[in-house]
Design a protein around this motif. Structure first.
Motif, short mmCIF file in Angstrom:
data_model
loop_
_atom_site.label_atom_id
_atom_site.label_comp_id
_atom_site.label_asym_id
_atom_site.label_seq_id
_atom_site.Cartn_x
_atom_site.Cartn_y
_atom_site.Cartn_z
N UNK A 71 0.87 -1.34 -0.02
CA UNK A 71 0.22 -0.11 -0.01
C UNK A 71 0.81 1.22 -0.07
N UNK A 72 0.57 2.20 -0.87
CA UNK A 72 1.46 3.29 -0.97
C UNK A 72 1.22 4.14 0.11
N UNK A 73 2.20 5.40 0.34
CA UNK A 73 1.88 6.35 1.18
C UNK A 73 1.41 7.56 0.68
N UNK A 74 0.85 8.42 1.38
CA UNK A 74 -0.26 9.53 1.11
C UNK A 74 0.52 10.94 1.70
N UNK A 75 0.68 11.95 0.80
CA UNK A 75 0.91 13.07 1.06
C UNK A 75 -0.10 14.15 0.49
N UNK A 76 -0.43 14.83 1.65
CA UNK A 76 -1.75 15.66 1.49
C UNK A 76 -1.32 17.03 0.65
N UNK A 77 0.29 17.26 0.76
CA UNK A 77 0.41 18.51 -0.30
C UNK A 77 0.56 18.14 -1.82
N UNK A 78 0.84 19.18 -2.50
CA UNK A 78 0.51 18.95 -4.13
C UNK A 78 1.70 19.61 -4.64
N UNK A 79 1.92 19.36 -5.96
CA UNK A 79 3.01 19.93 -6.70
C UNK A 79 4.44 19.07 -6.37
N UNK A 80 5.40 19.95 -6.16
CA UNK A 80 6.61 19.24 -5.90
C UNK A 80 6.85 18.95 -4.14
N UNK A 81 5.79 19.47 -3.57
CA UNK A 81 5.85 18.96 -2.14
C UNK A 81 5.26 17.47 -2.06
N UNK A 82 4.65 17.13 -3.01
CA UNK A 82 4.02 15.77 -2.77
C UNK A 82 5.17 14.47 -2.67
N UNK A 83 4.82 13.09 -2.61
CA UNK A 83 5.50 12.03 -2.60
C UNK A 83 6.14 11.99 -4.06
N UNK A 84 7.53 11.53 -3.72
CA UNK A 84 8.64 11.52 -5.09
C UNK A 84 9.27 10.13 -5.08
N UNK A 85 9.36 9.37 -4.06
CA UNK A 85 10.05 8.05 -4.46
C UNK A 85 10.10 7.38 -3.00
N UNK A 86 10.35 5.76 -3.38
CA UNK A 86 10.52 4.84 -2.23
C UNK A 86 12.04 4.60 -2.05
N UNK A 87 12.30 3.79 -0.88
CA UNK A 87 13.77 3.15 -0.51
C UNK A 87 13.49 1.86 0.36
N UNK A 88 13.96 0.73 -0.09
CA UNK A 88 13.98 -0.65 0.62
C UNK A 88 15.37 -0.80 1.33
N UNK A 89 15.09 -1.53 2.36
CA UNK A 89 16.09 -1.98 3.33
C UNK A 89 17.11 -3.10 2.67
N UNK A 90 18.07 -3.24 2.89
CA UNK A 90 19.02 -4.46 2.20
C UNK A 90 18.45 -5.68 2.67
N UNK A 91 18.46 -6.83 1.51
CA UNK A 91 18.15 -8.14 2.07
C UNK A 91 18.34 -8.99 0.95
N UNK A 92 18.35 -10.42 1.03
CA UNK A 92 18.78 -11.55 0.00
C UNK A 92 17.84 -11.98 -0.99
N UNK A 93 16.57 -11.80 -0.67
CA UNK A 93 15.59 -12.48 -1.34
C UNK A 93 14.43 -11.49 -2.15
N UNK A 94 14.40 -10.04 -1.65
CA UNK A 94 13.44 -9.18 -2.30
C UNK A 94 14.01 -8.08 -2.86
N UNK A 95 13.42 -7.49 -3.86
CA UNK A 95 13.89 -6.08 -4.48
C UNK A 95 12.56 -5.33 -4.67
N UNK A 96 12.71 -3.99 -4.83
CA UNK A 96 11.73 -3.08 -4.68
C UNK A 96 11.54 -2.53 -6.42
N UNK A 97 10.21 -2.42 -6.66
CA UNK A 97 9.89 -1.88 -7.87
C UNK A 97 8.88 -0.95 -7.83
#
Length: 1581
Positions: A71-97
């Protein structure tokens, strides 16, 4: 200025631009302005995940590249102030898309890069970070926990390969047998074990035991029986809950311990339920076999019967008994036996069984029929109708059926008349015994006869009996009297001559007559019906002597014709008349003077008196003896109610059996019996030869009768025996499997019975097995399933083959066709049964081979070897290792808003490479944080097809686009899922109508408001855009209002003319708004406006004058009238108050009489009104409203007073003081119609209340005056008679009101001169009482006793006939009571005017306590009531004489000394006799219908006649008073009592009692004159 902090996200949400629209209103003058404020965004909100932690469950067999959306995160702001990217912690089995949507939204997904292994690592923990593009940037984190789901790759394992247990038979249900224990190293459902009984167990074993699927406990659920099975081997399987499931098997051996739980069983081998009662002792009734399923001592059985029965048991050999007769039998003593045979075993404790054999004894004809009475007596009236039933004879026979069927006949035996043959006169019904008359009887010819009735039964030979019937013939009155002297021809007369100097009581002649009848029918009475001079001669009632009653006079006729009627006492009476002519001649023979005195003084009793005494004694004796015998008989039988009368005892007999006892019958074998010729024949007496039958039930060959024979065609014959050679021969092929099943040994036990002499033998035949059956599998084709991840060594149990053969011929081994994956394993159970199993030797791969086909062969050990095969198909179950895939993963759809509900949006295309449940996909929505759950209310997703349809209207104005996330999940375990994304963009249409907003409203408004006054402020808006949002506003033109536009979309509603509330008090102003779309849409709003009132209208009455009516003398506060006024104003301007004005027309103010309610205008009285004083009132009423200033108006109410009848009439003439009387004298010779006086009265009321009527008040005696109803004139009504006392009249004057009121005046009318006393001529000289006549007393006594006897026997006869209607009638049976209580009754007949015409008081039913009553006349001269005094009985002659004396003395003297009569018997006033003028003297009375009443009445009238006609006076002397006026006054005449004079002749008198005779005698007495004596005024009561 800003008054508080502005939050753009709260005001505008996710809109790119945010504006605030304000409205400014300025007064004086009214002006409107619109202000628009734009809100700019700042980076004041960080991205936020829906939850800080999320947990995922991933199957360890998930394929590489599988995607798991987050489930994605939500940002009430608009324009450049809204959500831009995600980061996943390091592990051996999964990758983030991260996927980007068309609207700019970003969605993270986890991608599996390396295979999972739950055994190495069961849980993975990751951290996902979301970051926006603001300055400085803001971020948030979410912790992800991934749980690896286990795969079902381990099967359950038992801790023991087999289990054993021992149980006692008949163990209670629920007894624990054993508890199993199996384990599974998997977790969750894969390690959850369920226990169950294998399908290889039989259905009977499944019903005997049950296993708890959770705990593995095996318990007893059926009844364990050692005799049915000694060992049970239970196959149990343990199965996990994985998908597919894995299982393991084990066996449980249960041994059963025997106990003594079977009672002995009694089997009837041979039984005859019917036995002749003349059977000899030792006759065989039944052959009995006993057995016990238990073994050892518990299976040994002993039998016995009750020693009280005439039967005994004889033991033939082991387990077999014969039931014999022990003594002689008698069906009439005991017709039925229930023989109880008790069998008990030798167990501890011993068990027993009882069998009841119903034995019915067959009847033989050994009892002759018996009559209920040795002889019968019957009384028959002569002249009986042909066919009438005389008597019903009845006989009983203790035998049954044909032996008890009775037939009646009459024997030809004469009675008193030797030549009389009863069959000529009588007939008898052969079955019912009803004797009927064929001819009528004649008492004068035959008075008695007798005959014999014979009854015979239907037995062979028939038995007979007879009885004697006595027939007495009763006389009827069918012969008229015959006159023997004087003998004259028909229509001629006998002449007798007498001297003119004959003096009374000289005997003129005597009429002698006889009657051929007997008894009362022959009692004769003589009556003088007609005579030239009725008072000159008389005839004796009983003797017929005609005597002269007075001395002859010169003016008497020379010839006197007498008509004498001789009448008998029968019912109805018959009579004969004779005419006598008495000639008076100078030289006629001298009359026999003094003959009566000479006969009396002769010293001896007259002959008729002697006859009467003898008759009286005989009848009394017979009556007393008969009554005493009946009473004694009744007392003897009265304790027990008889069934057929008190003299006949009921005999209870056993009902004979309905069907024949002996005959031919066939034994019907039970299901499962093998019959060897079944035929049972029984005859009477029992034949010594029998048929036989065999039954292979258990180990006993049951048979019923001796002598073997070949059975009927089609039966399965086992064998038959040659009687001549004694050799047993097989009649058909033997099948050991059909006879003994799976028993190791097979034997046939036969029983042989030989006759002459009777011998029993037991034969045992052993049957050996041959290999004649091949092994067979329950199913020719077997399907098995196994998961592709099953471990090698997994076992699959198979169903065993079955071979009916035993020993070496049974199944020896199994063989399996070659296979690379499977092998065969054979296990041997404790009972020797071989169990085949398939063992997995190599891991399976469903993708290489989904089904494996094998062949299983079963071989036996016979020679030659026989075999059977079964085809086995093993299906490899797929594992869920492929997730669903959506194609394409992201799609876009355009859709118009407001499409119909159910419109198809799109159909998802998802595929899954798995099969079965693993390849079946279910679809569901996946909500997001930007619009959580919003689209689920608008769209519907089919979980099976993936079709998305609308389920609610779509609105472009609410949202122009929708982002939909769909989850596709298969049905595998664990389930795997894929995700699809869909964007739905809406196309706007003109679907919104304009909206009218009422900003302000001023209501109500004064009706005098000036034009231009602002009423309301109105705003309009339309949610559509462009031309669809342009709105026009308008109202109706016929209203005094208009719209004024302030600025865009704002209007004012103002007045456009004067207002008048009385014409229109309110307005519904409809404002209509229309947009410019295509098609156009409009809306309207109704504004409700009220007009405020001002006081500009005065109140008005509905009428200027009103009319009301009220009764006089009404109570104060009575409602008079209610006035009502109306005012078109409202509120306080329409609040009215009422008041009365004084007009000065009455002497007193109007408020003295009336008052008015000021609120509702209701007028009430203050005081009672008087019609005679004031007849009308005028009441002025004023009404005034509460306005300022107040307005008013007036009206007049005319009140009319109505008259009531409140004044009694006032007597103007004659005017006498209250309590006094007006005296008026009139001539004594006043004729009818003479005016005595006139009453004048007036009434103060008016109308009907003043109409007066006059009438006389009723008095005890009728007055000779009348008053005119309307004029009040008093006139003489009839001729006045002599009276010393003046007449007192009370005249009542009554008005016509309701209720009427009256006044009265008393008037005393006296005659001017006194008349001669008429009462002196009424007095007659008193005669001295005569000596009592003993003959008369004897006659009365004889009649009374005869009457009582006849009535008694008549009642008995009636009861007998009534009792005989439902059952056999007997003479002696009539003594029983009917159960009815005697009810006394009163019979009376009243004339229409209330006077007594006929009176009878008696009892219903003549019982020994029947009551009669005496009567006496009251000496009241003005009422003459009938009174009833205490009852008395006259059961004896002395009492009858006393009753007669009392009756005759009642009228001879007043009832002064008598006790006060019971008031319950007193007549009411309407039933009491009136005066002489109140009854028509010519009206005849009714004659009583009771003999005793007749005699009592004759006695009363006789006494009155003796009193009135002492000496030679006639009975009718003195105006028909019957001699009563001298004692009770001249007013008392025969009209006061019932008039019986037309119907009665008084013995010893010279006149008949008739009104005509009385009147004639009265005229003669008045013309001849006589001494008159002045009557007393009133005798003392």
């Amino acid at each position: 200025m800003v008054s508080e902090r502005i939050d753009r996200e709260q005001l505008c949400g996710q809109n790119p631009r945010c504006f605030l629209h304000l409205k400014l209103a300025i007064e004086n003058p009214v002006e409107f302005y619109r202000i628009e404020v734009e809100i700019l965004d700042i980076n004041d909100n960080p991205p936020e995940f829906p939850s800080a932690e999320v947990s995922l469950r991933i199957y360890e067999l998930a394929s590489l590249g599988a995607r798991f959306p987050i489930q994605p995160a939500q940002d009430s702001d608009v324009g450049t102030n809204t959500l831009q990217t995600y980061h996943l912690s390091a592990n051996d089995n999964f990758n983030l898309n991260v996927k980007a949507r068309t609207d700019g939204g970003k969605f993270p997904e986890l991608v599996l890069e390396r295979a999972l292994d739950r055994e190495l690592r069961a849980v993975h923990r990751l951290v996902l970070t979301a970051e926006d593009g603001g300055s400085p940037p803001r971020s948030s984190k979410m912790h992800i926990t991934i749980q690896v789901l286990d795969a079902n790759d381990n099967h359950p394992v038992f801790d023991k390969p087999s289990y054993g247990a021992r149980l006692v038979e008949n163990s209670p249900v629920g007894t624990l047998v054993v508890k199993l224990n199996a384990t599974d190293v998997d977790e969750g459902p894969n390690g959850d074990i369920r226990y169950s009984l294998s399908s290889h167990n039989s259905a009977a074993l499944r019903q005997m035991f049950a296993i708890d699927e959770q705990t593995g406990e095996i318990r007893v659920q059926g009844k364990l029986d050692f005799e049915e099975a000694t060992v049970y081997e239970i196959e149990v399987e343990a199965k996990d809950m994985g998908s597919p499931t894995m299982e393991e098997h084990c066996s449980v051996v249960v041994e059963i311990v025997d106990v003594n739980d079977n009672a002995p069983e009694v089997i009837l081998t041979s039984f005859s339920s019917s036995l002749s009662e003349d059977a000899l002792p030792g006759t065989v009734v039944a052959v009995i076999h006993v057995r016990d399923k238990d073994s050892g001592e518990q299976g040994k059985v002993q039998c016995h019967v009750s020693p009280d029965l005439p039967f005994q048991l004889r033991k033939d050999f082991e387990h077999q008994y014969s039931l014999l007769t022990r003594t002689y039998l008698d069906r009439e003593h005991v017709a039925f036996y229930n023989v109880t045979i008790s069998a008990s075993d030798m167990g501890s404790p011993p068990l027993s069984q009882q069998t009841i054999l119903p034995i019915a004894l067959a009847d033989i004809n050994d009892n002759a029929p018996q009559f209920e009475q040795a002889s019968y007596e019957v009384l028959v009236a002569e002249n009986n109708p042909v066919g009438s039933v005389l008597i019903i004879v009845s006989a009983v026979d203790p035998d049954s059926e044909q032996n008890s069927r009775l037939s009646y006949s009459i024997l030809r035996v004469g009675g008193t008349d030797p030549g009389l043959d009863p069959t000529r006169y009588l007939s008898i019904h052969p079955t019912s015994g009803r004797v009927s008359a064929k001819l009528p009887f004649d008492y004068e010819q035959t008075t008695y006869f007798q005959f014999h009735v014979e009854v015979s039964d239907g037995g062979s030979p028939a038995l007979r009996n007879r009885t004697l019937v006595h027939v007495f013939i009763a006389d009827q009155n069918d012969n008229a009297p015959k006159v023997h002297f004087p003998r004259i021809e028909e229509d001629s007369a006998a002449q007798f001559r007498i001297s003119p100097f004959t003096y009374p009581p000289a005997l003129i002649t005597k009429v002698v007559a006889m009657d051929a009848d007997s008894g009362r029918n022959a009692w004769l009475s003589y009556h003088l019906v007609e005579a030239t001079d009725p008072g000159l001669f008389s005839v004796a009632l009983r003797s017929g002597e005609i005597r002269i009653m007075r001395a002859l006079q010169e003016n008497d006729a020379s010839a006197h014709e007498l008509l004498v009627v001789v009448r008998d006492s029968g019912e109805p009476p018959l009579s004969t008349a004779v005419t006598l002519v008495v000639l008076v001649e100078e030289k006629g023979p001298e009359a026999l003077q003094g003959s009566e005195a000479q006969a009396t003084d002769s010293g001896g009793l007259p002959t008729i008196t002697l006859y009467l005494i003898v008759s009286l004694v005989l009848i009394s004796t017979v009556s007393l003896v008969g009554l005493a015998a009946l009473v004694v008989r009744y007392l003897r039988r009265g304790s027990t109610p008889p069934a057929r009368g008190c003299c006949v005892e009921s005999v209870d007999t056993l009902r004979p059996p309905s069907g024949p006892i002996f005959g031919h019958s066939r034994y019907q074998p039970k299901q499962g019996d093998t019959v060897m010729g079944v035929q049972v024949m029984a005859t009477a007496p029992p034949a010594p030869r029998y048929r036989s039958c065999f039954s292979p039930v258990s180990d006993i060959s049951e048979f019923m009768f001796v002598k073997p024979s070949v059975g009927p065609a089609g039966a399965n014959l086992l064998e038959h025996m040659s009687l001549a050679a004694g050799v047993r021969l097989l009649d058909s092929r033997l099948d050991r499997e059909a006879l003994c099943g799976q028993s190791p040994t097979c034997s046939l036990h036969l029983q042989l019975v030989m006759e002459n002499p009777l011998q029993l033998h037991r034969v045992e035949v052993d049957i050996l097995d041959v290999n004649d059956n091949a092994p067979q599998f329950p199913k020719q084709e077997v399907a098995l399933e196994i998961t592709e991840v099953a471990n090698p060594g997994t076992r699959l149990p198979l169903e065993v083959a079955e071979d009916p053969d035993m020993g070496s011929n049974s199944i020896a081994t199994y063989e399996l066709s070659p296979s690379a994956y499977f092998a065969l394993s054979i296990n041997v159970r404790g009972d020797g049964v071989k169990m085949p199993e398939i063992v997995l030797e190599k891991a399976l791969d469903r993708e290489k081979a989904a089904v494996h086909h094998l062949t299983l062969t079963a071989l036996d050990g016979g020679n030659p070897v026989k075999s059977g095969t079964a085809k086995i198909a093993i299906h490899v179950l797929d594992a869920n290792d492929n997730p669903p895939v959506c194609d394409p993963p992201i799609s876009k759809v355009h859709l118009e808003e407001n499409v119909p509900v159910g419109t198809l949006v799109t159909k998802l295309n998802v595929t899954d490479l798995d099969e079965g449940p693993n390849g079946e996909v279910e679809y569901s929505f996946k909500t997001s944080n930007n619009a959580p759950g919003k689209f689920t209310r608008l769209f519907d997703l089919d979980p099976l097809t993936g079709e998305i349809r609308t389920k609610a209207p779509l609105d472009y104005e609410e949202s122009s686009a929708y982002e939909i996330a769909v989850r596709a999940r298969d049905k595998g375990s664990p389930a795997m899922e894929g995700h699809c994304h869909l964007r739905v963009e809406l196309i706007d249409i003109n679907d919104n109508s304009p909206e009218i907003v009422l900003t302000s409203l001023s209501s109500p408004v004064q009706e005098d408001a000036i034009p231009g006054t602002v009423i309301a402020l109105i705003g309009v808006k339309d949610s559509d855009s462009g031309d669809n949002g342009q709105v026009r506003l308008q109202i109706a033109k016929d209203l005094p209002f208009k719209l004024v536009s302030s600025f865009k979309e704002h209007f004012s509603l103002v007045t456009d003319g004067p207002l008048d509330r009385e014409k229109a008090s309110e307005y519904n102003i409809t404002v209509r708004a229309t947009d410019s779309g295509s098609p156009q849409r409009s809306a309207q709003k109704t504004i409700f406006l009220q007009i405020a009132d001002v006081n500009d209208n005065a109140p008005n009455f509905s009428s200027p004058s009103y009319t009301a009516h009220i009764q006089e003398n009404s109570l104060p506060g009575t409602f008079v009238f209610s006035v009502s006024a109306s005012d078109p104003d409202e509120g306080s301007n329409a609040k009215l108050s009422y008041s009365m004005l004084d007009n000065g027309m009455q002497d007193l103010p109007i408020s003295t009489y009336f008052q008015i309610d000021q609120d509702n205008g209701t007028i009430y009285t203050i005081q009672a009104l008087d019609y005679e004083q004031d007849k009308v009132f005028q009441v002025p009423v004023e009404v005034k409203d509460a306005g300022s200033p107040a307005l008013s108006s007036t009206a007049v109410v005319h009140v009319f007073v109505m008259d009531q009848n409140d004044n009694a009439p006032t007597i103007v003439y004659p005017s006498v003081p209250k309590g006094s009387a007006f005296h008026q004298a009139i001539p004594a010779s006043a004729e009818p119609g003479y005016l005595v006086s006139k009453i004048v009265a007036v009434d103060a009321d008016s109308g009907h209340n003043a109409w007066l009527s006059y009438q006389l008040e009723e008095t005890a005696e009728t007055l000779p005056f009348r008053v005119e109803h309307r004029s009040g004139e008093i006139r003489v009504a009839r001729t006045l008679r002599e009276s010393e006392a003046p007449y007192r009249l009370v005249v009542e004057v009554r008005d016509n009101g309701t209720p009427s009121i009256s006044a009265s005046v008393a008037i005393v009318i006296s005659l001017e001169e006194n008349m001669q006393d008429f009462a002196k001529s009424m007095d007659l000289p008193k005669s001295s009482p005569k000596d009592p006549n003993i003959t008369l007393y004897l006659i009365i006594s004889l009649v009374s006793i005869s009457l009582v006897s006849c009535v008694t026997f008549g009642i008995m006869g009636a009861r007998c006939l009534r009792a005989g209607s439902g059952s056999s009638w007997t003479l002696m049976g009539c003594c029983r009571g009917t159960g009815r209580k005697p009810t006394s009754h009163f019979r009376g007949q009243l004339k229409p005017d209330g006077f007594i015409k006929y009176l009878d008081v008696g009892g219903a039913g003549l019982t020994s306590q029947a009551q009669q009553y005496t009567s006496c006349f009251s000496p009241m001269s003005d009422q003459s009531d009938f009174l009833f005094v205490k009852p008395f009985s006259h059961s004896s002659t002395a009492e009858s004489m006393a009753a007669y004396e009392q009756a005759t003395s009642t009228l001879a003297s007043p009832c002064d000394g008598q006790a006060q009569p019971n008031t319950d018997w007193r007549f009411s006033q309407t039933q009491r006799p009136g005066t002489s003028g109140s009854q028509n003297g010519e009206e005849g009375g009714a004659w009583p219908n009771n003999q005793f009443d007749t005699e009592m009445l004759q006695a009363m009238i006789l006494a009155s006649a003796n009193e009135a006609a002492d000496g030679n006076a006639t009975l009718g002397a003195g105006t028909g008073t019957m001699g009563l006026s001298a004692r009770y006054g001249p007013q008392f005449t025969l009209q006061h009592v019932p008039d019986y004079r037309q119907n009665v002749y008084i013995p010893g008198s010279t006149a008949t009692l008739s009104n005509a005779a009385g009147k004639r005698d009265a005229k003669n007495a008045a013309s001849s004159g006589g001494n008159k004596k002045k009557s007393n005024k009133k005798e003392k009561k």
